[in-house]
Design an enzyme around this catalytic site. Structure first.
Site, PDB file in Angstrom:
ATOM      1  N   PRO A   1       0.792  -1.239   0.000  1.00 57.24           N
ATOM      2  CG  PRO A   1       0.056  -0.927   2.208  1.00 57.24           C
ATOM      3  CD  PRO A   1       0.791  -1.899   1.327  1.00 57.24           C
ATOM      4  CB  CYS A   2       3.260   2.724  -2.366  1.00 61.88           C
ATOM      5  SG  CYS A   2       2.483   2.382  -3.952  1.00 61.88           S
TER       6      CYS A   2
END
Length: 288
Positions: free
Chosen positions: A248-249
């Site tokens: 989850p950047c």
């Protein structure tokens, strides 16, 4: 058109609304103004947001403000640091989905996928069209593709694994893609195959400590991996992430609360954060 197809189509309207609100945030545009800009009625805009996000446009737009992001940083930073120090680096969850990671070996990196079979497929999701690629060891590729033709997405996948054999099978990837974007816990971990430098893999694994609805700054993420001066390198590692959403950047934002850039578009990043924040808020309300 079924409910899922309607929600998928609604994303395009949501993305346009996000773009307009971000560009005009000082004026805090209301429902009437946003609807006029999009060329639709306020009723249609209200319904579109409710169908897609599960919350009202007013509440949705509140989540778009930088003040909300800053408050998340203030509330979550110390908690996240403590959680990571306690060893909560994974498996993480995305919408209650467990994730387990396996890094590519140095030999596999050198071979560039020689002898590797990658099955890939396309699907439409609530956040746009995606391409996913999977090996016997796990999902190795998940990227949004609605900004270009499918052929370009396949070329990119082949470029990343030039010696691998690619086979398209949309049906074979459908379940994995649907599960990735599901809001329901499926019980078993989703296995990922990560290909990157030791530093990049370390950054990506650290992201799994972030729960939906939490955000962290680039500097805080660098501190979490014991590299407090490596903010620029952290940003580069995020840009090299090949597995959207599950790594989850999108939960890494600037120190001032601005969402910053995103490989697959800042509007999509904002939409992901809004949906996760709304989901977290609803769950906390149910528990209280």
């Amino acid at each position: 058109m079924n409910a899922f197809d309607e929600r998928c189509r609604a994303y395009q309207t949501v993305a346009r609304a996000i773009r307009f609100v971000r560009q005009n945030s000082p004026g805090q545009p209301g429902l009437q103004e946003i609807a006029a800009q999009l060329g639709i009625s306020p009723y249609h805009l209200q319904r579109t947001f409710s169908v897609w996000a599960g919350i009202s446009p007013k509440r949705f737009l509140q989540y778009l403000t930088s003040e909300h992001a800053r408050s998340l940083l203030r509330e979550r930073h110390d908690v996240l640091t403590a959680a990571y120090a306690a060893g909560l680096s994974g498996p993480g969850r995305l919408h209650d989905l467990m994730v387990a990671c396996d890094a590519v070996t140095p030999g596999e990196v050198r071979s560039l996928g020689d002898g590797l079979l990658i099955t890939y497929g396309f699907a439409t999701t609530l956040f746009g069209r995606v391409i996913a690629g999977s090996t016997a060891r796990g999902l190795c590729h998940l990227q949004f593709t609605d900004a270009g033709p499918d052929s370009d997405a396949v070329v990119q996948l082949q470029t990343e694994w030039p010696h691998a054999r690619l086979i398209r099978d949309d049906d074979a990837l459908a379940a994995s893609i649907a599960r990735t974007f599901s809001l329901v816990d499926q019980g078993q971990p989703m296995h990922l195959l990560l290909r990157g430098t030791n530093f990049q893999v370390k950054v990506w694994k650290a992201l799994l400590a972030l729960a939906p609805g939490e955000v962290v700054s680039y500097g805080a993420l660098a501190t979490l991996i014991d590299q407090p001066r490596a903010q620029r390198a952290v940003g580069s590692a995020l840009a090299r992430n090949r597995i959207a959403l599950l790594i989850p950047c999108h939960r890494v934002i600037r120190e001032n609360g601005d969402v910053g850039s995103y490989r697959w578009g800042s509007e999509r990043k904002q939409a992901l954060l809004v949906v996760e924040a709304a989901l977290r808020s609803r769950r906390e309300s149910l528990r209280s």
